[in-house]
Design a protein around this motif. Structure first.
Motif, PDB file in Angstrom:
ATOM      1  N   GLN A 194       0.819  -0.982  -0.154  1.00 34.86           N
ATOM      2  CA  GLN A 194      -0.376  -0.277  -0.154  1.00 34.86           C
ATOM      3  C   GLN A 194       0.899   1.371  -0.161  1.00 34.86           C
ATOM      4  OE1 GLN A 194      -2.872  -0.638   2.667  1.00 34.86           O
ATOM      5  NE2 GLN A 194      -3.695   1.590   2.962  1.00 34.86           N
ATOM      6  N   THR A 195       2.196   1.379   0.525  1.00 36.35           N
ATOM      7  CA  THR A 195       2.235   1.946   0.895  1.00 36.35           C
ATOM      8  C   THR A 195       4.332   1.739   0.118  1.00 36.35           C
ATOM      9  OG1 THR A 195       3.798   2.352   2.807  1.00 36.35           O
ATOM     10  CG2 THR A 195       1.476   3.294   2.663  1.00 36.35           C
ATOM     11  N   GLN A 196       5.142   2.455  -0.215  1.00 34.66           N
ATOM     12  CA  GLN A 196       6.651   2.310  -0.204  1.00 34.66           C
ATOM     13  C   GLN A 196       6.851   1.667   0.402  1.00 34.66           C
ATOM     14  OE1 GLN A 196       8.784   5.818  -2.288  1.00 34.66           O
ATOM     15  NE2 GLN A 196       6.551   5.951  -3.520  1.00 34.66           N
ATOM     16  N   GLY A 197       7.713   0.532  -0.394  1.00 34.59           N
ATOM     17  CA  GLY A 197       8.118  -0.323   1.575  1.00 34.59           C
ATOM     18  C   GLY A 197       7.877  -0.819   2.101  1.00 34.59           C
ATOM     19  N   LEU A 198       6.691  -0.706   2.525  1.00 27.39           N
ATOM     20  CA  LEU A 198       5.531  -1.073   3.770  1.00 27.39           C
ATOM     21  C   LEU A 198       6.347   0.135   4.742  1.00 27.39           C
ATOM     22  CD1 LEU A 198       5.286  -3.981   4.440  1.00 27.39           C
ATOM     23  CD2 LEU A 198       3.460  -2.857   3.348  1.00 27.39           C
ATOM     24  N   ASN A 199       6.430   1.345   4.005  1.00 29.79           N
ATOM     25  CA  ASN A 199       8.013   3.384   5.698  1.00 29.79           C
ATOM     26  C   ASN A 199       6.234   3.060   5.719  1.00 29.79           C
ATOM     27  OD1 ASN A 199       6.417   4.728   3.466  1.00 29.79           O
ATOM     28  ND2 ASN A 199       8.772   5.165   2.097  1.00 29.79           N
ATOM     29  N   GLY A 200       5.260   3.515   5.226  1.00 31.12           N
ATOM     30  CA  GLY A 200       4.120   3.978   5.677  1.00 31.12           C
ATOM     31  C   GLY A 200       3.548   5.140   5.317  1.00 31.12           C
ATOM     32  N   ASN A 201       4.924   6.537   4.824  1.00 31.92           N
ATOM     33  CA  ASN A 201       4.912   7.558   4.070  1.00 31.92           C
ATOM     34  C   ASN A 201       4.482   7.880   2.814  1.00 31.92           C
ATOM     35  OD1 ASN A 201       6.167   9.062   6.354  1.00 31.92           O
ATOM     36  ND2 ASN A 201       7.934   7.262   5.960  1.00 31.92           N
ATOM     37  N   GLN A 202       4.693   7.027   2.086  1.00 30.58           N
ATOM     38  CA  GLN A 202       4.066   7.147   0.880  1.00 30.58           C
ATOM     39  C   GLN A 202       3.658   6.747  -0.330  1.00 30.58           C
ATOM     40  OE1 GLN A 202       5.197  10.475  -0.955  1.00 30.58           O
ATOM     41  NE2 GLN A 202       5.826  11.236   0.784  1.00 30.58           N
ATOM     42  N   PRO A 203       2.773   6.610  -1.244  1.00 28.72           N
ATOM     43  CA  PRO A 203       1.550   5.444  -1.623  1.00 28.72           C
ATOM     44  C   PRO A 203       2.694   4.769  -2.517  1.00 28.72           C
ATOM     45  CG  PRO A 203       0.712   8.002  -1.449  1.00 28.72           C
ATOM     46  CD  PRO A 203       1.627   8.381  -0.936  1.00 28.72           C
ATOM     47  N   ALA A 204       2.379   3.639  -2.539  1.00 28.74           N
ATOM     48  CA  ALA A 204       3.427   2.607  -3.622  1.00 28.74           C
ATOM     49  C   ALA A 204       2.696   3.220  -4.902  1.00 28.74           C
ATOM     50  CB  ALA A 204       3.103   1.051  -3.593  1.00 28.74           C
ATOM     51  N   ASN A 205       3.223   2.879  -5.964  1.00 27.29           N
ATOM     52  CA  ASN A 205       2.546   2.648  -7.679  1.00 27.29           C
ATOM     53  C   ASN A 205       1.795   2.019  -7.608  1.00 27.29           C
ATOM     54  OD1 ASN A 205       2.351   3.128 -10.161  1.00 27.29           O
ATOM     55  ND2 ASN A 205       4.192   2.220 -10.411  1.00 27.29           N
ATOM     56  N   MET A 206       0.535   2.396  -7.126  1.00 27.59           N
ATOM     57  CA  MET A 206      -0.294   1.032  -7.145  1.00 27.59           C
ATOM     58  C   MET A 206      -0.869  -0.107  -8.929  1.00 27.59           C
ATOM     59  SD  MET A 206      -2.806   1.936  -4.077  1.00 27.59           S
ATOM     60  CE  MET A 206      -2.539   2.762  -2.940  1.00 27.59           C
ATOM     61  N   ALA A 207      -0.412   1.567  -9.909  1.00 25.62           N
ATOM     62  CA  ALA A 207      -0.616   1.363 -11.294  1.00 25.62           C
ATOM     63  C   ALA A 207      -0.108   0.536 -11.946  1.00 25.62           C
ATOM     64  CB  ALA A 207      -1.218   2.851 -11.994  1.00 25.62           C
ATOM     65  N   GLY A 208       1.200   0.259 -11.401  1.00 27.05           N
ATOM     66  CA  GLY A 208       1.906  -0.318 -11.412  1.00 27.05           C
ATOM     67  C   GLY A 208       1.754  -1.470 -10.988  1.00 27.05           C
ATOM     68  N   LEU A 209       1.436  -2.012 -10.419  1.00 30.86           N
ATOM     69  CA  LEU A 209       1.314  -3.014  -8.743  1.00 30.86           C
ATOM     70  C   LEU A 209      -0.298  -3.710  -9.906  1.00 30.86           C
ATOM     71  CD1 LEU A 209       1.343  -1.868  -5.365  1.00 30.86           C
ATOM     72  CD2 LEU A 209       2.483  -3.730  -6.768  1.00 30.86           C
ATOM     73  N   LYS A 210      -1.073  -2.946 -10.091  1.00 29.76           N
ATOM     74  CA  LYS A 210      -2.241  -3.531 -11.534  1.00 29.76           C
ATOM     75  C   LYS A 210      -2.251  -4.156 -12.466  1.00 29.76           C
ATOM     76  CE  LYS A 210      -6.909  -2.815 -11.682  1.00 29.76           C
ATOM     77  NZ  LYS A 210      -8.158  -1.332 -11.979  1.00 29.76           N
ATOM     78  N   LYS A 211      -0.861  -3.312 -13.203  1.00 26.81           N
ATOM     79  CA  LYS A 211      -0.383  -3.834 -14.462  1.00 26.81           C
ATOM     80  C   LYS A 211       0.772  -4.977 -14.097  1.00 26.81           C
ATOM     81  CE  LYS A 211       2.402  -1.643 -18.076  1.00 26.81           C
ATOM     82  NZ  LYS A 211       2.874  -1.350 -18.940  1.00 26.81           N
ATOM     83  N   GLY A 212       1.182  -5.478 -13.347  1.00 23.40           N
ATOM     84  CA  GLY A 212       1.854  -6.378 -12.869  1.00 23.40           C
ATOM     85  C   GLY A 212       0.973  -7.944 -12.262  1.00 23.40           C
ATOM     86  N   GLY A 213      -0.417  -7.423 -12.150  1.00 21.47           N
ATOM     87  CA  GLY A 213      -1.636  -8.585 -11.330  1.00 21.47           C
ATOM     88  C   GLY A 213      -1.772  -8.467 -10.111  1.00 21.47           C
ATOM     89  N   CYS A 214      -2.116  -7.440  -9.547  1.00 22.10           N
ATOM     90  CA  CYS A 214      -2.696  -7.378  -8.462  1.00 22.10           C
ATOM     91  C   CYS A 214      -3.439  -7.107  -8.441  1.00 22.10           C
ATOM     92  CB  CYS A 214      -1.079  -6.720  -7.259  1.00 22.10           C
ATOM     93  SG  CYS A 214       0.559  -6.439  -6.598  1.00 22.10           S
ATOM     94  N   THR A 215      -4.525  -7.491  -7.440  1.00 22.36           N
ATOM     95  CA  THR A 215      -5.613  -6.803  -8.297  1.00 22.36           C
ATOM     96  C   THR A 215      -6.045  -6.407  -5.965  1.00 22.36           C
ATOM     97  OG1 THR A 215      -6.384  -8.950  -6.745  1.00 22.36           O
ATOM     98  CG2 THR A 215      -6.971  -8.146  -8.966  1.00 22.36           C
ATOM     99  N   ALA A 216      -5.594  -6.048  -5.034  1.00 21.98           N
ATOM    100  CA  ALA A 216      -5.687  -5.592  -3.779  1.00 21.98           C
ATOM    101  C   ALA A 216      -4.173  -4.621  -2.995  1.00 21.98           C
ATOM    102  CB  ALA A 216      -5.885  -6.781  -3.024  1.00 21.98           C
ATOM    103  N   VAL A 217      -4.275  -3.908  -2.444  1.00 18.40           N
ATOM    104  CA  VAL A 217      -2.653  -3.842  -1.504  1.00 18.40           C
ATOM    105  C   VAL A 217      -2.865  -3.688  -0.284  1.00 18.40           C
ATOM    106  CG1 VAL A 217      -2.352  -2.440  -3.359  1.00 18.40           C
ATOM    107  CG2 VAL A 217      -3.977  -1.493  -1.658  1.00 18.40           C
ATOM    108  N   SER A 218      -2.165  -4.390   1.020  1.00 13.88           N
ATOM    109  CA  SER A 218      -2.143  -3.528   2.189  1.00 13.88           C
ATOM    110  C   SER A 218      -0.852  -2.968   2.728  1.00 13.88           C
ATOM    111  CB  SER A 218      -2.809  -5.112   2.798  1.00 13.88           C
ATOM    112  OG  SER A 218      -2.269  -5.196   3.735  1.00 13.88           O
TER     113      SER A 218
END
Length: 411
Positions: free
Chosen positions: A124-148
């Motif tokens: 859900q955040t970059q490196g799970l650091n809790g500060n910056q949102p991860a690149n969810m668009a890239g994750l979705k392209k990679g096959g993810c349907t969920a984040v946490s």
């Protein structure tokens, strides 16, 4: 392709919503028409035939923690226990689940090495650091349907809201393992009599319920689809029930061990009973069971976390939390059925069609699912030798149980 004939077996089919004794033919993991061209005939008397299961939370330890388990070892253990689709949280070490390209490689390796369909929950955040949102668009392209953000804390609530808005815009599910860090602090067990007597740092039920309450308000404000994993408190069930009644897009699951074990098991500083969220009180267990029976809780997962023996050898609070859980999944289910909580077909739905629906993958699961033959009367003893997983970390070691997968038929 070889065809297997199973005679007089109880077929528990959640797709057709049927429960009947039949003689069936299986070819390449699928039911097929009757034929004389049979390679093997199995006596199914007293056994159950059900589709392969979907597990919404299991840690397989690869990449980065292969001393505990690998995609090969844990994939083998999953299949041996009837589980074909496995969802894994984004907290491997190192964290690769914030990179869509790396996730694709992990999924391929899980099929190649372990023979399972791995579903990676993105960070859900970059490196799970809790500060910056991860690149969810890239994750979705990679096959993810969920984040946490798994068990990692957020820097502040503004970060949570921004990530929820981002996920909602991409039609991705956000998975919460709800725990308020300011309340949980350095706790390791349920706040109760046994923890007090043993002087162990405690995690109050409020750590979970406060977090759920807060996240539900954010879900209502952002409209994001959300799933609450690993409920451990009875009060949490009521919160989810109210949210569903309001029409919020929320689902939830519970780990199978929370429906059977309580904080009584930690007595004597039994580090094999160290798990997070912790085992709670008897009342919590009963209310979680009622939540499953009433349909408030959508699915039952394993919360499989294999660990090497050394991970449980320190003083209780310093040991690594987690149970090996693939091998006890079916015996625990048989116990639920014997206790009268669920009918066999109702249980099958909680580990097949319902988790598939939670994960927005019903059509895919139906296309990929195989069949599992379960002997609900087979007695066996849980030992380090009978556990297929690399992890032998369970407080059930030495116990004799009923119920085991005896065949898995997949393509």
């Amino acid at each position: 392709m070889t065809i297997v004939k199973i005679e007089n077996v109880r077929v528990l089919d959640p797709i057709q919503n049927t429960d009947s004794v039949q003689t069936v033919y299986i070819e390449n993991g699928k039911l097929t028409a009757a034929t004389d061209t049979v390679a093997e005939t199995i006596d199914g008397q007293g056994k159950w035939l059900m589709p392969t299961m979907v597990d919404l939370c299991a840690r397989l330890r690869e990449p980065g923690q292969q001393q505990h388990g690998t995609l090969k070892s844990e994939g083998k253990a999953a299949l041996a226990n009837g589980i074909l689709h496995v969802f894994t949280p984004p907290d491997s070490k190192p964290i690769v689940q914030d990179n869509g390209a790396l996730i694709h490689g992990l999924v391929e390796k899980a099929m190649l090495d372990g023979g399972i369909h791995l579903q990676v929950i993105g960070a859900q955040t970059q490196g799970l650091n809790g500060n910056q949102p991860a690149n969810m668009a890239g994750l979705k392209k990679g096959g993810c349907t969920a984040v946490s953000n798994a068990n990692a804390p957020f820097a502040n609530d503004d970060v949570v809201i921004r990530t929820l808005e981002y996920a909602a815009g991409l039609d991705m599910t956000v998975v919460f393992y709800a725990e308020e860090p300011q309340i949980a602090k350095d706790g390791c067990v349920h706040e109760g009599f046994i923890a007090s007597r043993q002087g162990l740092p405690m995690i109050p039920a409020l750590a979970e319920t406060v977090a759920i309450s807060k996240y539900l308000l954010m879900i209502e404000a952002t409209g994001v689809r959300a799933h609450f994993g690993l409920l451990s408190c009875g009060a949490s069930v009521e919160l989810i029930k109210q949210a569903k009644a309001k029409g919020l897009p929320v689902t939830c699951d519970v780990a199978m061990h929370q429906l059977h074990l309580t904080d009584q098991v930690i007595d004597g500083f039994n580090s094999l009973a160290h798990v997070r969220p912790p085992l709670r009180a008897e009342q919590d267990k009963n209310l979680l069971r009622q939540g499953v029976k009433d349909g408030v809780i959508d699915a039952i997962c394993t919360h499989h976390e294999p660990l090497s023996s050394s991970a449980k050898m320190a003083p209780f609070a310093e040991t690594q939390p987690g149970f090996t859980a693939f091998d006890t999944y079916v015996p625990f289910a048989v116990q639920l059925i014997q206790d009268g909580l669920l009918e066999p077909l109702e249980w099958v739905k909680t580990v097949t069609t319902q988790p598939a629906a939670v994960a927005q993958m019903s059509a895919r699961w139906e296309a990929e699912a195989g069949w599992v033959l379960v002997d609900p009367e087979l007695e066996w003893t849980i030992t380090k030798e009978t556990i297929v997983s690399n992890g032998k970390n369970t407080p059930l070691i030495g116990q004799t149980v009923k119920g085991k997968v005896v065949n898995t038929f997949i393509a």
